[in-house]
Design a protein around this motif. Sequence first.
Motif, PDB file in Angstrom:
ATOM      1  N   PRO A 176       0.746  -1.416  -0.531  1.00  0.00           N
ATOM      2  CA  PRO A 176       0.054  -0.080  -0.112  1.00  0.00           C
ATOM      3  C   PRO A 176       0.746   1.288   0.215  1.00  0.00           C
ATOM      4  N   LEU A 177       0.181   2.263  -1.147  1.00  0.00           N
ATOM      5  CA  LEU A 177       0.876   3.817  -0.880  1.00  0.00           C
ATOM      6  C   LEU A 177      -0.098   4.761  -0.148  1.00  0.00           C
ATOM      7  N   ALA A 178       0.763   5.539   1.065  1.00  0.00           N
ATOM      8  CA  ALA A 178      -0.735   6.518   1.240  1.00  0.00           C
ATOM      9  C   ALA A 178       0.393   7.547   1.125  1.00  0.00           C
ATOM     10  N   VAL A 179       0.155   8.907   1.145  1.00  0.00           N
ATOM     11  CA  VAL A 179       0.751  10.038   0.880  1.00  0.00           C
ATOM     12  C   VAL A 179       0.057  11.018   1.811  1.00  0.00           C
ATOM     13  N   ARG A 180       0.063  12.135   2.666  1.00  0.00           N
ATOM     14  CA  ARG A 180      -0.300  12.847   3.353  1.00  0.00           C
ATOM     15  C   ARG A 180      -0.034  14.281   3.567  1.00  0.00           C
ATOM     16  N   VAL A 181      -0.933  15.708   2.922  1.00  0.00           N
ATOM     17  CA  VAL A 181      -0.462  16.655   2.551  1.00  0.00           C
ATOM     18  C   VAL A 181      -1.037  17.369   3.686  1.00  0.00           C
ATOM     19  N   VAL A 182      -0.226  18.184   4.525  1.00  0.00           N
ATOM     20  CA  VAL A 182      -0.142  19.374   5.132  1.00  0.00           C
ATOM     21  C   VAL A 182      -0.444  20.264   4.273  1.00  0.00           C
ATOM     22  N   ASP A 183      -0.677  21.613   5.672  1.00  0.00           N
ATOM     23  CA  ASP A 183      -1.002  23.010   4.892  1.00  0.00           C
ATOM     24  C   ASP A 183       0.694  23.814   5.680  1.00  0.00           C
ATOM     25  N   ALA A 184       0.542  24.453   6.235  1.00  0.00           N
ATOM     26  CA  ALA A 184       2.462  24.954   6.603  1.00  0.00           C
ATOM     27  C   ALA A 184       1.715  25.201   7.920  1.00  0.00           C
ATOM     28  N   SER A 185       0.325  25.538   8.554  1.00  0.00           N
ATOM     29  CA  SER A 185       0.780  25.079  10.250  1.00  0.00           C
ATOM     30  C   SER A 185       0.119  23.783  10.039  1.00  0.00           C
ATOM     31  N   GLY A 186      -0.212  23.273   9.714  1.00  0.00           N
ATOM     32  CA  GLY A 186      -0.311  21.124   9.604  1.00  0.00           C
ATOM     33  C   GLY A 186      -1.417  21.265   9.680  1.00  0.00           C
ATOM     34  N   ALA A 225      -4.353   7.916  -0.821  1.00  0.00           N
ATOM     35  CA  ALA A 225      -4.687   6.094  -0.326  1.00  0.00           C
ATOM     36  C   ALA A 225      -3.959   5.058  -1.917  1.00  0.00           C
ATOM     37  N   PHE A 226      -2.774   4.372  -1.881  1.00  0.00           N
ATOM     38  CA  PHE A 226      -3.071   3.425  -3.141  1.00  0.00           C
ATOM     39  C   PHE A 226      -2.926   2.075  -2.762  1.00  0.00           C
TER      40      PHE A 226
END
Length: 199
Positions: A17-27, A149-150
């Motif tokens: 599995p592949l998961a990518v987490r994306v947050v902004d500059a404030s988390g 998620a993949f």
Amino acid sequence: MLFAAGIGLSASVAAAPLAVRVVDASGRPVRDAVVTFYPAGQAARPPRAGGHFVVSQQHLQFHPFLTIVPVGADVTFPNLDPTKHHVYSFSPAKRFELKLFARDQSRTVNFDKPGVVALGCNIHDQMSAFIVVTDSAWTARTNAQGIAAFSDAPSGAGRVTVWHPYLRGVVQQALAATQHNAAFSLRLRPPPPMPMMGY
């Protein structure tokens, strides 16, 4: 940073599995970031061709604001407003112009190259939207938790790219063969003000 898994360099390597987490500059989690995974040393598996994609014009806005389509997809642009629209894009991935068409009329465009296509209306400047044309089957948008998620991404080294409508350009990160998670932190521009309704 990112939350991800890698790619296989041979058919004998089991999928991971592949998961990518994306947050902004404030988390805070970033929703609707487009995440794409490319295997190292091989061409990405192309996404499934076909499908019916629609970007409508209603209430002087495009719906949806963000659409992901495979290379070669046709996208139909129906006008649901009582006024005419003139849809266009100057993006390198697809330059086109759909001159004035009225309510209940539609036009169709074929998107034959990968890339981000910014849409506008030549009559209503406040209208904007984006079509992301992908050449990888491992492309998805982040959810409300900022995660894409993949479940069938192959194991091994690879590369992950992230794009967002309010991000300048594309960011990317290489993944090691043993890496199974990562996370991106994006500095986003503020969204434009909501348009005034009216015809």
